[in-house]
Motif scaffolding. Sequence first.
Motif, PDB file in Angstrom:
ATOM      1  N   ALA A 216       0.762  -1.264   0.333  1.00 37.51           N
ATOM      2  CA  ALA A 216      -0.135   0.319   0.284  1.00 37.51           C
ATOM      3  C   ALA A 216       1.027   1.056   0.057  1.00 37.51           C
ATOM      4  O   ALA A 216       2.249   1.392   0.448  1.00 37.51           O
ATOM      5  CB  ALA A 216      -1.003  -0.041   1.257  1.00 37.51           C
ATOM      6  N   TYR A 217       0.623   2.363  -0.532  1.00 44.37           N
ATOM      7  CA  TYR A 217       0.883   3.670  -0.690  1.00 44.37           C
ATOM      8  C   TYR A 217      -0.130   4.280   0.181  1.00 44.37           C
ATOM      9  O   TYR A 217      -1.393   4.773   0.027  1.00 44.37           O
ATOM     10  CB  TYR A 217       1.962   3.942  -1.682  1.00 44.37           C
ATOM     11  CG  TYR A 217       2.100   4.983  -2.014  1.00 44.37           C
ATOM     12  CD1 TYR A 217       2.741   6.009  -1.641  1.00 44.37           C
ATOM     13  CD2 TYR A 217       1.380   6.167  -2.962  1.00 44.37           C
ATOM     14  CE1 TYR A 217       4.234   7.180  -1.932  1.00 44.37           C
ATOM     15  CE2 TYR A 217       1.978   7.532  -2.593  1.00 44.37           C
ATOM     16  CZ  TYR A 217       3.559   8.263  -2.447  1.00 44.37           C
ATOM     17  OH  TYR A 217       3.832   9.291  -2.966  1.00 44.37           O
ATOM     18  N   ASP A 218       0.752   5.545   1.118  1.00 42.34           N
ATOM     19  CA  ASP A 218       0.104   6.490   1.428  1.00 42.34           C
ATOM     20  C   ASP A 218       0.322   7.726   1.225  1.00 42.34           C
ATOM     21  O   ASP A 218       1.716   8.430   1.130  1.00 42.34           O
ATOM     22  CB  ASP A 218      -0.037   7.155   3.244  1.00 42.34           C
ATOM     23  CG  ASP A 218      -0.160   7.908   3.986  1.00 42.34           C
ATOM     24  OD1 ASP A 218      -0.850   8.715   3.350  1.00 42.34           O
ATOM     25  OD2 ASP A 218      -0.777   7.571   4.996  1.00 42.34           O
ATOM     26  N   HIS A 219      -0.536   8.385   0.711  1.00 39.43           N
ATOM     27  CA  HIS A 219       0.356   9.644  -0.425  1.00 39.43           C
ATOM     28  C   HIS A 219       0.166  10.790   0.233  1.00 39.43           C
ATOM     29  O   HIS A 219       0.923  12.078   0.054  1.00 39.43           O
ATOM     30  CB  HIS A 219      -0.985   9.656  -1.838  1.00 39.43           C
ATOM     31  CG  HIS A 219      -2.568  10.597  -1.384  1.00 39.43           C
ATOM     32  ND1 HIS A 219      -3.148   8.784  -0.340  1.00 39.43           N
ATOM     33  CD2 HIS A 219      -2.383  12.204  -0.912  1.00 39.43           C
ATOM     34  CE1 HIS A 219      -4.531   9.971  -0.149  1.00 39.43           C
ATOM     35  NE2 HIS A 219      -3.706  11.590  -0.084  1.00 39.43           N
ATOM     36  N   THR A 220      -0.173  10.088   1.306  1.00 37.87           N
ATOM     37  CA  THR A 220      -0.013  12.031   2.157  1.00 37.87           C
ATOM     38  C   THR A 220       1.301  12.359   3.307  1.00 37.87           C
ATOM     39  O   THR A 220       2.015  13.492   3.164  1.00 37.87           O
ATOM     40  CB  THR A 220      -1.494  12.021   3.173  1.00 37.87           C
ATOM     41  OG1 THR A 220      -1.251  10.778   4.397  1.00 37.87           O
ATOM     42  CG2 THR A 220      -2.402  11.599   2.598  1.00 37.87           C
ATOM     43  N   THR A 221       1.667  10.722   3.136  1.00 37.61           N
ATOM     44  CA  THR A 221       3.047  10.622   4.438  1.00 37.61           C
ATOM     45  C   THR A 221       4.120  10.507   3.131  1.00 37.61           C
ATOM     46  O   THR A 221       5.264  10.059   3.565  1.00 37.61           O
ATOM     47  CB  THR A 221       2.885  10.101   5.358  1.00 37.61           C
ATOM     48  OG1 THR A 221       2.483   8.384   4.334  1.00 37.61           O
ATOM     49  CG2 THR A 221       2.036   9.985   6.204  1.00 37.61           C
ATOM     50  N   GLY A 222       3.561   9.527   1.489  1.00 39.21           N
ATOM     51  CA  GLY A 222       4.775   8.699   1.029  1.00 39.21           C
ATOM     52  C   GLY A 222       5.328   7.851   1.574  1.00 39.21           C
ATOM     53  O   GLY A 222       6.170   7.295   1.186  1.00 39.21           O
ATOM     54  N   GLN A 223       5.123   7.263   2.132  1.00 39.47           N
ATOM     55  CA  GLN A 223       4.937   5.937   3.250  1.00 39.47           C
ATOM     56  C   GLN A 223       4.797   4.490   1.741  1.00 39.47           C
ATOM     57  O   GLN A 223       3.511   5.267   1.938  1.00 39.47           O
ATOM     58  CB  GLN A 223       5.315   5.924   4.471  1.00 39.47           C
ATOM     59  CG  GLN A 223       6.002   6.853   5.261  1.00 39.47           C
ATOM     60  CD  GLN A 223       5.308   6.603   6.371  1.00 39.47           C
ATOM     61  OE1 GLN A 223       4.153   6.705   7.500  1.00 39.47           O
ATOM     62  NE2 GLN A 223       6.152   6.253   7.460  1.00 39.47           N
ATOM     63  N   GLY A 224       5.530   3.837   1.977  1.00 40.35           N
ATOM     64  CA  GLY A 224       5.478   2.378   2.049  1.00 40.35           C
ATOM     65  C   GLY A 224       5.046   1.202   2.813  1.00 40.35           C
ATOM     66  O   GLY A 224       5.609   1.241   3.549  1.00 40.35           O
ATOM     67  N   THR A 225       4.132   0.566   2.617  1.00 45.83           N
ATOM     68  CA  THR A 225       3.754  -0.218   3.748  1.00 45.83           C
ATOM     69  C   THR A 225       3.443  -1.534   2.911  1.00 45.83           C
ATOM     70  O   THR A 225       2.918  -1.765   2.285  1.00 45.83           O
ATOM     71  CB  THR A 225       1.885  -0.173   4.670  1.00 45.83           C
ATOM     72  OG1 THR A 225       2.358   1.139   5.317  1.00 45.83           O
ATOM     73  CG2 THR A 225       1.958  -1.403   5.687  1.00 45.83           C
ATOM     74  N   LEU A 226       4.773  -3.167   3.588  1.00 47.52           N
ATOM     75  CA  LEU A 226       4.618  -3.834   3.056  1.00 47.52           C
ATOM     76  C   LEU A 226       4.073  -5.444   3.610  1.00 47.52           C
ATOM     77  O   LEU A 226       4.911  -5.282   4.408  1.00 47.52           O
ATOM     78  CB  LEU A 226       6.080  -4.191   1.427  1.00 47.52           C
ATOM     79  CG  LEU A 226       6.558  -5.669   1.682  1.00 47.52           C
ATOM     80  CD1 LEU A 226       5.465  -5.915   0.447  1.00 47.52           C
ATOM     81  CD2 LEU A 226       7.960  -5.557   0.832  1.00 47.52           C
ATOM     82  N   ALA A 227       3.369  -6.128   3.454  1.00 48.15           N
ATOM     83  CA  ALA A 227       3.179  -6.851   4.032  1.00 48.15           C
ATOM     84  C   ALA A 227       3.214  -8.608   2.981  1.00 48.15           C
ATOM     85  O   ALA A 227       2.252  -8.041   2.742  1.00 48.15           O
ATOM     86  CB  ALA A 227       1.770  -7.407   5.035  1.00 48.15           C
ATOM     87  N   VAL A 228       3.811  -9.766   3.223  1.00 49.59           N
ATOM     88  CA  VAL A 228       3.895 -10.664   2.867  1.00 49.59           C
ATOM     89  C   VAL A 228       2.817 -11.900   3.306  1.00 49.59           C
ATOM     90  O   VAL A 228       4.204 -11.971   3.810  1.00 49.59           O
ATOM     91  CB  VAL A 228       4.712 -11.300   2.041  1.00 49.59           C
ATOM     92  CG1 VAL A 228       4.598 -12.862   0.744  1.00 49.59           C
ATOM     93  CG2 VAL A 228       5.092  -9.622   1.342  1.00 49.59           C
ATOM     94  N   ASP A 229       1.868 -12.157   3.273  1.00 47.19           N
ATOM     95  CA  ASP A 229       1.492 -13.421   3.815  1.00 47.19           C
ATOM     96  C   ASP A 229       1.596 -14.527   2.682  1.00 47.19           C
ATOM     97  O   ASP A 229       1.781 -14.443   1.895  1.00 47.19           O
ATOM     98  CB  ASP A 229      -0.132 -13.545   3.812  1.00 47.19           C
ATOM     99  CG  ASP A 229      -1.249 -12.251   4.003  1.00 47.19           C
ATOM    100  OD1 ASP A 229      -0.029 -11.256   5.033  1.00 47.19           O
ATOM    101  OD2 ASP A 229      -1.642 -11.796   3.665  1.00 47.19           O
ATOM    102  N   VAL A 230       2.292 -15.651   3.589  1.00 46.98           N
ATOM    103  CA  VAL A 230       3.037 -16.795   2.598  1.00 46.98           C
ATOM    104  C   VAL A 230       2.446 -18.306   3.399  1.00 46.98           C
ATOM    105  O   VAL A 230       2.214 -18.006   4.881  1.00 46.98           O
ATOM    106  CB  VAL A 230       4.344 -16.720   3.096  1.00 46.98           C
ATOM    107  CG1 VAL A 230       5.540 -18.029   2.570  1.00 46.98           C
ATOM    108  CG2 VAL A 230       4.992 -15.513   2.379  1.00 46.98           C
TER     109      VAL A 230
END
Length: 988
Positions: A216-230
């Motif tokens: 996911a990408y937060d356009h207000t902060t420029g942060q990306g959040t990465l999670a991978v369900d395996v």
Amino acid sequence: MMKDLGPHGYVEDRSPGSGRLRPRAAFVSDLPAIALDGNWRFRLASGLDDLTGDFAAPDFDDSAWDLLAVPSCWQMAGLPGEPRYGAPAYTNILYPFPVDPPRVPRQNPTGEYRRVFEVPDGFPAADAVLRFEGVDSAFAVWLNGIRLGDGKGSRLTTEFDVCDVLRPGRNVLAVRVHQWSSGSYLEDQDMWWLSGIFRSVSVAACGVRDFFVHAAYDHTTGQGTLAVDVTAPTPVSLSVPELGISGADPAGPHVIDGVEPWSDEKPRLYSGELVSEAGERIPLRIGFRTVAVVDGVLTVNGRPISLRGVNRHEWHPLTGRTLAEDVMLADVVLMKQHNINAVRTSHYPPDRRFLDLCDEHGLWVFCEGDLETHGFEPGGWRHNPSDDPAWREAILDRTERLVERDKNHPSVIVWSLGNESGTGANLAAAAVWIRDRDRSRLIHYEGDYRSCAYVDLYSQMYIGLDALAAVGRGQEPPTADPADDAHRRALPAVLCEYGHAMGTGPGGLSEYQQIIEAHPRLAGGFIWEWIDHGIARLSGRAESEFFYAYGGDFGEEVHDGNFVADGLLFPDRTPSPGLIEFKKVIEPVRIHIDPTARQISVHNLHHVRDTSYLAFQWSVEDGGEAVGSGGLTVPATAPGERTAVGWPADLTAALDAARKEGSGQEVWLTLTAVLAADETWASAGHEIAWSQGLVAASAAPAAFTRAPAITRDRDIAVGRSRFDARSGQLIRLGDLDLDGPRLDVWRAPIDNDLLNAFGEPQVSAWLAAGLHRMRHDVLGVEPDASGVTVTARLAAAGSSSGLDVVYRWSAGVGPEAGRNRLRLETTVTPDGAWPAPLPRLGISLSLPGDDADVEWFGLGPGEAYRDARAGARVGRHRSTVTAMQTPYVRPQENGNRHLVRHARITTPDGSLCITGDPVIDLTVRPWSTAALTAAAHPYELVRDGRLHLHLDHAHHGLGSAACGPGPSAPHVLAAVPTVFSVEFSTSR
């Protein structure tokens, strides 16, 4: 009761299959795999009574069987000659068998396949799966004589566990594929009915079972959040070096500052890797993006997006739905090169490799389920599977396999439940399942447009301009349920299908785009469709002459003709005039030229990209001849912004010189925006947008003194022109023999004239009025001191309505006479009731020849019509008569050059020059309109030794009525009093 089919009961069972593994994501791994594509032994049985009983036995002797490529569609084998195994069949809506679900005909063509393959020593057979990526329509599988199971869902992946059956050394795979099954009732998409193992087959070791990348990408902060369900039997770690992630827990979540988001314009992919404790490595391509509806507007990464899309079927004229990767890449590259930014995968999930290409090059994707039950509509949707509990498992299974396979593609922003399947509880249940599994994307289904109760987009197809504008304003008719109404009015609106690109057209795309851009709620749409589904077939006239077949060309019992040829590409993937038009209409940068203020404005319609990736250039032409060119500096313009720049000094100097030393013809300024550097889909210099401005008008034509008419025995001389004394027909101009001209109102009907999905076709009114059989009766021929006047009436037998015509001919004397200058003024006065518009209004004539060089000044270089002319530009263009014919799959009116100021047709006998007053439409053909009207395929058109010219005052608009609205009011050619003029001259 269902008939007892014994071991073949799965064919008509509604169940989606047995013995299959749970669906999972499509991915590559470094674990060993065995590709099983290639030649298989094959036999086509006529039905269940004709099956080979022991064909799955490992020692069965199949040496007498044929060889058939896998992947392929068996009906396409033998083409472009005669099909070897059955034949393709095309229907749009109707099932080609009785609608008696879930039963199908017992005479059910069935392909029996066998493949012997070797498993090398050391192959990890204990964790192996057998993967089929596409089999139409139902199939059962045996490995080494052991039945693994069966499956349905033709465009979906099916896997079987083979760990207890696969063995080192020789293995025998046997597959029985049935053309018809209960699944066929769920697969009534508008396309050819084809069968077989049409996508790849493989055996692969399986370590990591599945994974789901959440980025996911937060356009207000420029942060990306990465999670991978395996899901894996052993621990797995995640590494993404660019993001500073190494050997981490995939589940995270990992929050990263300063991430570059993925979009269609900047498809930023981060390379990563999953590594299992057992040593398996799986490459990842991660794209960060967030899809949301904000205040009724479709957004990605916090910014509104506008879909400039196409509906794409998988198609190749020789291989059907079996596509090589280079063909898929060609589609993606062509889309990007023509400013297309979105694809709806109509009406099934595509080959998984196509989505990889969309990720890489940047296309928004509506990924659609393998579901359509349109054939139930003629019966009032009785027994429709969408609302029958007995079909729920099958529909949910298709939904699950869609989402699980393609869930890791950043390009996929919308899940589409299917197409034209009515409404019902099973579709609502599918939407519930998707929301429970994946809330990062939206849900689309056009069939629920009346309520939108279980979707996230208000989607309609083929609505008219006024209705679209009303939707844009939020003023569409209310739903029956107030709660649904409130929900729907809060949704973005999408045209999932519009601009039906069948035959000549579509018209009106500019009008649609203007409305889309005027209303933020309108998120754009998808042209129907990408490519003509023509099948290459030999004509039988010459050894190597082939044509593109359509419905009915294979003797189908029921079919829908050339309705399958409705794409922006011809079957060989040559862009049609419709694609050229669409590229211009949707260009992401608008350039406006103001010659009076000597100013240029640039409007950036991009989603996230500024204009710094473009180089702007100017050129000036005087009468179509280049007189100057150069670069234009345009400051980087942010998305959604406008920039105004003045004309540079070198442009001003070129224009001033052109005006001072000009030819007296029109002077045009053309501006282009091209790629400044290479992209993955085009090289530097590729044109993205363009605009033209008229800087100086042409000088008024010189007047001439009219020559008197001189009557002789059988003809009348006016200057160097000769007229038949009885008919008033022009028979000679200088040294050129001519036949005509005379008033003409008929055109070879285009598909949009012949068909209308929602009402009476336009051609019905034309035929009723007799416009195809108008008689031209000469009422009088009057020579006088200034020329010849011919009066006539154009009318059909049995009709009291007609067109009164006065042809006024005058020729020049004096200095201009050497050019054989001849002027015709045509006055048309309708008489009687005219309830229908005219197909065309102009004059037609012919001269000897099979081909000729043609040069014209006007719109070009390709064809253009009054409501499909955005893609043509003013200039001096050159071609041949042969090259000016547009090769539509079904012959029809085509090849018109619009707003022509003057033209020259050069034959061995001389040149005929034509000048409009001020403009005409020009068509030149090596066959008559009657021949064009009668032909069903291009090879039936035979040159008749004459060049047939149409000089038209106007054409009726094109529209897209074959499946959509006809031309809008400004483009309807009404029968009203009209005067138009044209001049002729000759030269050697």
